[in-house]
Design a protein around this motif. Structure first.
Motif: not given
Length: 89
Positions: A12-16
């Protein structure tokens, strides 16, 4: 029925991303994540909207993790050109 294995943090790769401009009363956020679907595909999940309000959501399916990450990179570049910055941890 056996339980599904826990999702690893590597999958899982997450960018906000945030775009805040007080002068024009703008407070937007954009979330990009690469996640595995329950059918074995990889999904690029995009969520966007005003900070503090429910967001819109879009899901793009890819056969391979690498192609989803390329798409995530393209969206990140596109949003950076529009003034979004990665939210600090």
């Amino acid at each position: 029925m056996p339980a599904a294995p826990p999702a690893s943090t590597a999958s899982v790769q997450l960018l906000v991303l945030d775009r805040i401009d007080d002068a024009s009363n703008m407070a937007r956020c954009y979330v990009l994540s690469v996640e595995q679907t329950m059918f074995g595909d990889t999904a690029l999940v995009r969520e966007w909207g005003r900070i503090g309000v429910s967001c819109r959501r879009s899901l793009d399916l890819y056969e391979h993790d690498a192609t989803a990450k390329v798409a995530l990179s393209a969206w990140l570049k596109r949003k950076a050109r529009r003034g979004y910055v990665v939210r600090p941890d």
